[in-house]
Enzyme design. Structure first.
Site, PDB file in Angstrom:
ATOM      1  N   VAL A   1       0.895  -1.162   0.000  1.00  7.47           N
ATOM      2  CA  VAL A   1       0.000   0.000   0.000  1.00  7.47           C
ATOM      3  C   VAL A   1       0.934   1.213   0.000  1.00  7.47           C
ATOM      4  O   VAL A   1       1.659   1.449   0.961  1.00  7.47           O
ATOM      5  CB  VAL A   1      -0.918   0.009   1.238  1.00  7.47           C
ATOM      6  N   PRO A   2       0.937   1.945  -1.111  1.00  2.00           N
ATOM      7  CA  PRO A   2       2.035   2.899  -1.328  1.00  2.00           C
ATOM      8  C   PRO A   2       1.871   4.223  -0.586  1.00  2.00           C
ATOM      9  O   PRO A   2       1.704   5.273  -1.209  1.00  2.00           O
ATOM     10  CB  PRO A   2       2.001   3.105  -2.842  1.00  2.00           C
ATOM     11  N   CYS A   3       1.992   4.193   0.733  1.00  4.71           N
ATOM     12  CA  CYS A   3       1.895   5.439   1.485  1.00  4.71           C
ATOM     13  C   CYS A   3       3.082   6.352   1.172  1.00  4.71           C
ATOM     14  O   CYS A   3       3.010   7.552   1.400  1.00  4.71           O
ATOM     15  CB  CYS A   3       1.809   5.148   2.989  1.00  4.71           C
ATOM     16  N   HIS A   4       4.147   5.805   0.578  1.00  3.70           N
ATOM     17  CA  HIS A   4       5.290   6.653   0.207  1.00  3.70           C
ATOM     18  C   HIS A   4       4.953   7.582  -0.950  1.00  3.70           C
ATOM     19  O   HIS A   4       5.717   8.470  -1.275  1.00  3.70           O
ATOM     20  CB  HIS A   4       6.500   5.773  -0.155  1.00  3.70           C
TER      21      HIS A   4
END
Lengths: 242, 175
Positions: free
Chosen positions: A156-159
């Site tokens: 889950v690409p919170c970056h």
């Protein structure tokens, strides 16, 4: 520049338009310097990760140690997640196919994480965008907190969520890595075709794994690939992605 | 071309002078291809830097059965095409984003109509036109660079040019 129309007029125009540019004198030196500077090791992050899964999907990714997944199904999912993450960190994968299990997250956090998953590979959105997206435009700070506690970072690409002023915001694995991940995604293509099979895949598809690098051709869309005689892969279904 | 190959062999051994030679030989043409495809000098320089970096780092994987130019243009067009993909997703998400306007940096106004007309040409044909007119590459080499058949190269170029002719005629720019 007004000339009589001749069959060659377009060729002349094109030749003039596409004439070679003057190159900055120091280009070679700059490139050689940055070639030497490449060293920051994303691969090292892959080695440090511990991955927890349930039979429904990957449930926790952290550095350090975690308990082994309890069932064989969960262990296989955790192993698959590790393989995908390693490929991703090497610039060989532009999507994750392994499922995630966010059932431990609260309803608000789950909505935030789902919104983050919608940000395309290689792009960034501000925290306020996520807040808008979940229909809670004033909850920017809470969005930041929810992302900061992302149970499954990378997948889950919170970056991909940054501050509106271009600032990095925080990151579970440190902000330097956050910047590196964005740079990695910017230099990893999303769609690649194989010149010998004329099939276009998402980068990371099992079909493309053994592709000879000589055959690797990047496309901007499945439509583009089709226009020059490629067909979309039936395994990774790139049409759904781009 | 043989001397190209010998230079790449030296690059593969980490010879920076040989690398500077490759950059000197191809830099201007690579910049022109990237610049016309991406429309901005800064993005073009970034794309060329990344392509040449791959060349520098990956010279050992160069296959001599290809011309050096084929190899370099493949690397560069792969990078440019992915940058164009990113822009179109970005544009689809952010409709408020203004379309890329203006002539590429340093282009005189005479090419403005052509620049605008080229934006209407489908991407794959535009890539082929750029390679064809920057370097006069053969159909065979264009086919190898983009991994397509020679017939597709020909039909894409013909279609691209007929679109350009129609666009430019509409603007009165071919008279």
């Amino acid at each position: 520049m007004i000339e009589p129309s001749t069959p060659d007029r377009l060729d002349d125009l094109l030749t003039g338009y596409f004439r070679p540019d003057v190159m900055p004198a120091d280009l070679a030196t700059r490139i050689a310097r940055s070639a030497r500077a490449v060293g920051a090791d994303l691969g090292e992050l892959g080695d440090r990760l511990a991955i927890q899964a349930t039979p429904h999907g990957v449930s926790l990714i952290r550095t350090g140690r975690l308990e082994q997944p309890a069932s064989a199904v969960a262990r296989r999912l955790a192993e698959r997640a590790r393989e995908e993450i390693v490929e991703y960190l090497r610039g060989k994968r532009a999507f994750f196919s392994v499922p995630v299990d966010l059932s431990e997250a609260g309803a608000f956090q789950r909505r935030v994480l789902e919104a983050a998953r919608e940000i395309p590979f290689g792009e960034a959105r501000p925290y306020a965008w996520v807040a808008e997206r979940i229909g809670n435009p004033h909850a920017v700070r809470a969005v930041g907190t929810a992302l900061g506690r992302n149970p499954v970072p990378l997948i889950v690409p919170c970056h991909r969520v940054w501050r509106a002023d271009g600032g990095l915001g925080g990151y579970l694995f440190g902000v330097a890595l956050k910047r590196q991940l964005l740079a990695l995604e910017r230099s990893t293509p999303v769609l690649e075709g194989c010149a010998s099979t004329r099939i276009v895949c998402r980068v990371g598809c099992v079909q493309g794994r053994h592709m000879n690098p000589e055959n690797r051709v990047v496309f901007a869309s499945v439509k583009d690939a089709r226009s020059v005689g490629y067909r979309p892969c039936k395994v990774c279904r790139p049409s759904a992605a781009a | 071309m043989d001397s190209d190959r010998r230079v790449i062999e030296r690059v593969a051994k980490g010879d920076e002078a040989a690398f500077a030679e490759v950059v000197g030989r191809y830099g201007g043409r690579l910049l022109a291809v990237a610049g016309r495809l991406l429309g901005s000098r800064a993005d073009a320089e970034d794309a060329v830097q990344r392509a040449l970096l791959q060349c520098f780092a990956g010279a050992s994987s160069y296959r001599p059965r290809w011309a050096v130019s084929t190899w370099l243009y493949r690397i560069l067009t792969n990078i440019c095409v992915d940058e164009l993909r990113r822009r179109s997703t970005r544009a689809a998400w952010d409709r408020a984003l203004p379309p890329i306007a203006g002539s590429p940096d340093g282009q005189p106004g005479a090419y403005m109509d052509l620049h605008r007309a080229l934006e209407r040409v489908p991407r794959e044909a535009r890539v082929l036109l750029a390679l064809r007119y920057v370097d006069g590459l053969s159909y065979g080499e264009l086919a190898r660079i983009r991994g397509i058949s020679v017939n597709t190269v020909k039909s894409q170029l013909a279609r691209g040019k007929s679109l350009l002719r129609a666009e430019l005629a509409d603007r009165g720019a071919l008279t």
